[in-house]
Design a protein around this motif. Structure first.
Motif, PDB file in Angstrom:
ATOM      1  N   ARG A 245       0.972  -1.291  -0.086  1.00 35.90           N
ATOM      2  CA  ARG A 245      -0.084   0.073  -0.094  1.00 35.90           C
ATOM      3  C   ARG A 245       0.834   1.325  -0.035  1.00 35.90           C
ATOM      4  N   GLN A 246       1.782   1.141   0.883  1.00 33.66           N
ATOM      5  CA  GLN A 246       2.883   2.481   0.845  1.00 33.66           C
ATOM      6  C   GLN A 246       3.647   2.413  -0.511  1.00 33.66           C
TER       7      GLN A 246
ATOM      8  N   LYS B  70       1.964   4.090  -3.680  1.00 30.88           N
ATOM      9  CA  LYS B  70       2.106   5.644  -3.368  1.00 30.88           C
ATOM     10  C   LYS B  70       3.558   6.065  -3.874  1.00 30.88           C
ATOM     11  N   GLU B  71       4.389   5.234  -3.361  1.00 37.25           N
ATOM     12  CA  GLU B  71       5.929   5.931  -3.573  1.00 37.25           C
ATOM     13  C   GLU B  71       6.313   5.752  -5.048  1.00 37.25           C
TER      14      GLU B  71
ATOM     15  N   THR C  21       4.588   5.858  -7.879  1.00 40.61           N
ATOM     16  CA  THR C  21       4.102   6.866  -8.602  1.00 40.61           C
ATOM     17  C   THR C  21       4.148   8.341  -8.212  1.00 40.61           C
ATOM     18  N   ASN C  22       4.345   8.325  -6.958  1.00 40.80           N
ATOM     19  CA  ASN C  22       4.334   9.545  -6.215  1.00 40.80           C
ATOM     20  C   ASN C  22       2.844  10.071  -6.352  1.00 40.80           C
ATOM     21  N   TRP C  23       1.979   9.204  -6.277  1.00 38.34           N
ATOM     22  CA  TRP C  23       0.478   9.584  -6.348  1.00 38.34           C
ATOM     23  C   TRP C  23      -0.152   8.985  -4.917  1.00 38.34           C
ATOM     24  N   PRO C  24      -0.796   9.990  -4.271  1.00 36.78           N
ATOM     25  CA  PRO C  24      -1.377   9.375  -2.913  1.00 36.78           C
ATOM     26  C   PRO C  24      -2.318   8.818  -2.765  1.00 36.78           C
ATOM     27  N   THR C  25      -3.318   8.377  -3.729  1.00 35.44           N
ATOM     28  CA  THR C  25      -4.579   7.878  -3.516  1.00 35.44           C
ATOM     29  C   THR C  25      -4.646   6.295  -4.394  1.00 35.44           C
TER      30      THR C  25
ATOM     31  N   GLN D 255      -5.224   2.794  -8.534  1.00 34.97           N
ATOM     32  CA  GLN D 255      -4.164   3.403  -9.415  1.00 34.97           C
ATOM     33  C   GLN D 255      -4.364   2.442 -10.570  1.00 34.97           C
TER      34      GLN D 255
END
Length: 109
Positions: free
Chosen positions: A59-60, A63-64, A66-70, A73
């Protein structure tokens, strides 16, 4: 690159269409993941659904990656498309269908 980033990279590059989501395509665990699954299923696209709830590291990691927080994806042919809002807007405008066609994404059998 961390082990989880390498694994994510392998999934993104090894599948034509990958959806990192909460839950599974048959049992989405959040509304946004569910909306995205509905769109892909409606379009009849074969895709790999990956449940980020299986692992905090995943899960973390996504996000890292793509540098996309949600989450969800969506990736098509190794390219990050976006989250639920972007996918929905592209679908409504016909852009998602066009992109899938241009990239030669196969329909599910």
């Amino acid at each position: 690159m961390s082990a989880i980033s390498e694994w994510i990279d392998g999934q993104v590059k090894g599948n034509d269409v990958v959806l990192f989501m909460k839950g599974t395509p048959t049992f989405p665990q959040c509304g946004f993941s569910g909306q995205t699954v509905q769109i892909l299923d409606y379009l009849g696209i074969a895709y790999q659904g990956i449940n980020v709830l299986d692992s905090d590291e995943l899960r973390q990691g996504i996000k890292e990656y793509t540098n996309w927080p949600t989450i969800p994806q969506l990736y098509v042919k190794g390219e990050f498309v976006g989250g639920a809002d972007i996918v929905r807007e592209m679908f409504q405008a016909g852009e998602l269908q066009q992109m899938l066609e241009e990239k030669g994404v196969a329909k599910a059998a």
